[in-house]
Structures are given as C-alpha cells and as structure tokens.
Design an enzyme around this catalytic site. Structure first.
Site, PDB file in Angstrom:
ATOM      1  N   LYS A  49       0.834  -1.197   0.000  1.00  0.00           N
ATOM      2  CA  LYS A  49       0.000   0.000   0.000  1.00  0.00           C
ATOM      3  C   LYS A  49       0.869   1.247   0.000  1.00  0.00           C
ATOM      4  CE  LYS A  49      -0.413   0.014   5.049  1.00  0.00           C
ATOM      5  NZ  LYS A  49      -1.320  -0.018   6.210  1.00  0.00           N
ATOM      6  N   TYR A 270      14.869  30.218   9.464  1.00  0.00           N
ATOM      7  CA  TYR A 270      13.634  30.891   9.869  1.00  0.00           C
ATOM      8  C   TYR A 270      13.569  31.008  11.388  1.00  0.00           C
ATOM      9  CZ  TYR A 270      11.586  30.688   5.198  1.00  0.00           C
ATOM     10  OH  TYR A 270      11.327  30.876   3.862  1.00  0.00           O
TER      11      TYR A 270
END
Length: 381
Positions: A49, A270
């Site tokens: 999956k 940042y």
C-alpha cells in the site's frame, strides 16, 4: 522469469535533482525471504500500500513476487487496480479498506478481494453477488480491541444470529490487526489473539490472519494461517528491543547548494533560532520538509560526510536544511558535493527517533523530487 543485476533510474534526472535516493530491491527480496522463513506453516503475504511505502510499487511488487509472494495487500481499490499491471495474473490482491459503495463492482470485476469491515460492506457485496448471480470472494475483518477497522463483538453476534447475511459470499480470510505488536510484553497482544479465535469460532471456517510486520516477531502463535508484513519488507525495525534483523533498503545523498562562513553571534534559518557561539562553517543542502524531513526534531537531526556527523542547524525549510561542517577540514568538502541523510547505519528509524515519530512516517514521506536509483532490479517478471 529472468533477472538482471543492472540498476535502473526514475524520478528527476540525476544531473538536475538535488538528491539521490537509492532503493535496494535485492534487500527487499531478502527481507521477504527472511520473514517467510520465520513463519513456517503460514502464507507470507506482502503489503504494498501507499506505493510500496513510498518506494514505488511498480518496481517493488514484481521483485516481491519473484521472491515468492503470491498474496498482496493494498489499502484502496485504485492501488489494487494499478498493482494488477505489475504482478502476474495469478497474484492475489486484497483491498484492506474494502470498497466504497460505488466502487464495489469495480473492485470485484478486477479480481480484487475486498476486506469487509462492517455489516454495511457485507450487505453491499451480497447485493452485488445477487446481481452477478455468483458467489463472491471476501475477507472479513474483526475488531479485536483496536477500535479502528472491523466488525465489533455485537456485529459478530448479529452474523451468528442471522447467518443469511453471509449468503452469496465466500469467506477466504478472517483477519484482525494488533495494536501493540511493537511492544512484545504488552498483554493486549495475547488478548487480541484470544478474541480473534473466540470470534472466528462462531463464524464460517476460514484461514486466520493477525500478524503484520511486528506481529511476526511475537512468535508462532500469532502467525495463524497468513501474515501480512509491510514495513519490515522495507527495512523498518519490528521493535526496539534488540538489533534490527532486517536489511537496510534505502540510502539518500543530497547535494550541497552553498557553503558559508559564520562569525560568532550570526544566526541561521527561519526564526533565527540557532546562533553561532564562535566561527562556524555551514552548508545548505538540497533537501527539506517537502522531501520528507520534518521541522519537528530538526535540532536532533544530522547529515553525514565520510562518517563525520554534521548536526542540523536551525529550522528545516521546505526545500533545504543547513548543517554544521566545521569539523570537516577546509578543502575537503565543497559546493555540489553530496552528504548522506540515510545510510545503512543511520536509517529511517534513526531519523524518526530524532523527529519524535516512527520510521513508517519518514519512509512514506520521502518526496518525489529525488533522482531514484533501483539497484539489482529483477526484470521480465
């Protein structure tokens, strides 16, 4: 079926990509064979999956089939439809979520086996069986304590009292899922096994499945008739209580975009959350949170260069991160050199530990912007 040891590539072209992800298909095959050998008497399936946990079902599934897998599990109908083109017609494909009401016929007509997780899904498949005039194959999932998927104890009681609800259906698997299999001593494991056996004893006889990757390592009692390894195929450790017995599957190397010299007091990234306490040399590398490396836990993360640890500095950006290369002598590392982010000894589990998550999340988050190299590709399957 023939095989080749040649490597193939996909993703962004190597000369333009910021990083290279190497996926060892031979290691995936070896992991499958190891898991199969640990589960004698049980069928060893393969869970592919989420595009084989992000590594590429088109490349991974044929290799698993050549290694011996005959049963494959996916989460969604469309994953099963895609998988059909990559495995042989003899391969069995099971859809863990079953099918949405409008997709039940698509699922069945493609030869996919739906997992029935509710009385409603049972009714929908039963209606289709009546329409098609033939019995339809299905797996039945029972909720044995995780409260996520499957029939409750009350639902099982309903089926016992009203057995006609299963008319027209052939139950070829009864399954459940362990909630705490990565902690072997947790009593919930034995309780779920006992509940599965008790529920299944009241239903039409069918093979049983309970263990996924970590459950395989709980012992033979948990193997039942079929096991469903997923993450273990791709090298993720089944638990933290001993050495990882599985082969490493992925490596990641990222290019340095820029090197700069910082003075004491200069800051990085940042929010300017990291400040140099003296002269530092730092490198900005071409991998960020859009490529699978989360901002959370960044201060514990690192890259590697020739065995030297390079701590991450400041916050990880969408497309880049900054690392401290001060320990590397001048002239031994330069712009466009590559540093290692995933290695045989520092894999997705280690990155996950730094980020406060699990290897599954790191593995499935590796982005599509890498140049991908598939080693030891099995061809003509």
């Amino acid at each position: 079926m023939a095989s080749s040891c040649a490597s193939v590539s996909s993703g962004w072209p190597a000369h333009r990509a910021g990083a290279v992800l190497t996926i060892d298909l031979a290691a995936i095959a070896a992991n499958y064979r190891l898991l199969d050998a640990r589960t004698p008497g049980a069928v060893c399936a393969a869970v592919v999956k989420a595009d084989a946990y992000g590594l590429g079902a088109a490349q991974v599934a044929p290799v698993l089939e050549q290694a011996g897998a005959r049963h494959f599990f996916v989460a969604h109908v469309d994953e099963g439809l895609a998988l059909r083109q990559w495995v042989s017609p003899a391969a069995h494909i099971t859809v863990l979520h079953g099918a949405r009401p409008e997709a039940v016929e698509d699922c069945v007509q493609a030869g996919l086996r739906p997992v029935l997780n509710s009385l409603e899904q049972i009714s929908q498949l039963q209606e289709l069986a009546k329409k098609l005039g033939r019995p339809l194959d299905a797996a039945l999932q029972l909720d044995t304590g995780m409260s996520r998927f499957g029939l409750s104890g009350q639902d099982v009681h309903t089926l016992v009292q009203e057995p006609h609800r299963l008319d027209g259906l052939t139950l070829s698997l009864i399954m459940s899922h362990l909630a705490c299999s990565d902690t072997p001593a947790n009593p919930a494991n034995a309780a779920q096994l006992q509940t599965l056996r008790a529920y299944a004893a009241q239903l039409p006889k069918a093979p049983l499945s309970l263990a996924a990757s970590s459950g395989i390592f709980l012992g033979q009692a948990f193997h039942q008739n079929l096991v469903r390894p997923g993450a273990a195929l791709y090298g993720i450790a089944p638990n933290t209580y001993g050495p990882n017995p599985l082969a490493s599957v992925v490596k990641l190397r990222a290019h340095i975009l820029q090197i700069r010299h910082l003075s004491k007091g200069e800051r990085v990234g940042y929010g300017l959350t990291w400040q140099a306490d003296g002269p530092r040399r730092v490198a900005t590398i071409a991998t960020g949170y859009a490529d699978g490396f989360a901002r959370q836990g960044a201060e514990k993360g690192c890259a590697w260069f020739k065995g030297q640890r390079l701590p991450v500095l400041g916050r990880i950006s969408m497309d880049s991160m900054t690392v401290d290369i001060s320990a590397i002598p001048e002239g031994q590392i330069a712009a466009d050199d590559r540093v290692d982010l995933l290695t045989d000894t520092y894999g997705v589990d280690a990155v996950a530990a730094a980020e406060g998550t699990i290897g599954y999340e790191v593995l499935t988050s590796l982005g599509r912007r890498y140049h991908r190299i598939y080693k030891n590709t099995q061809q003509n399957i």
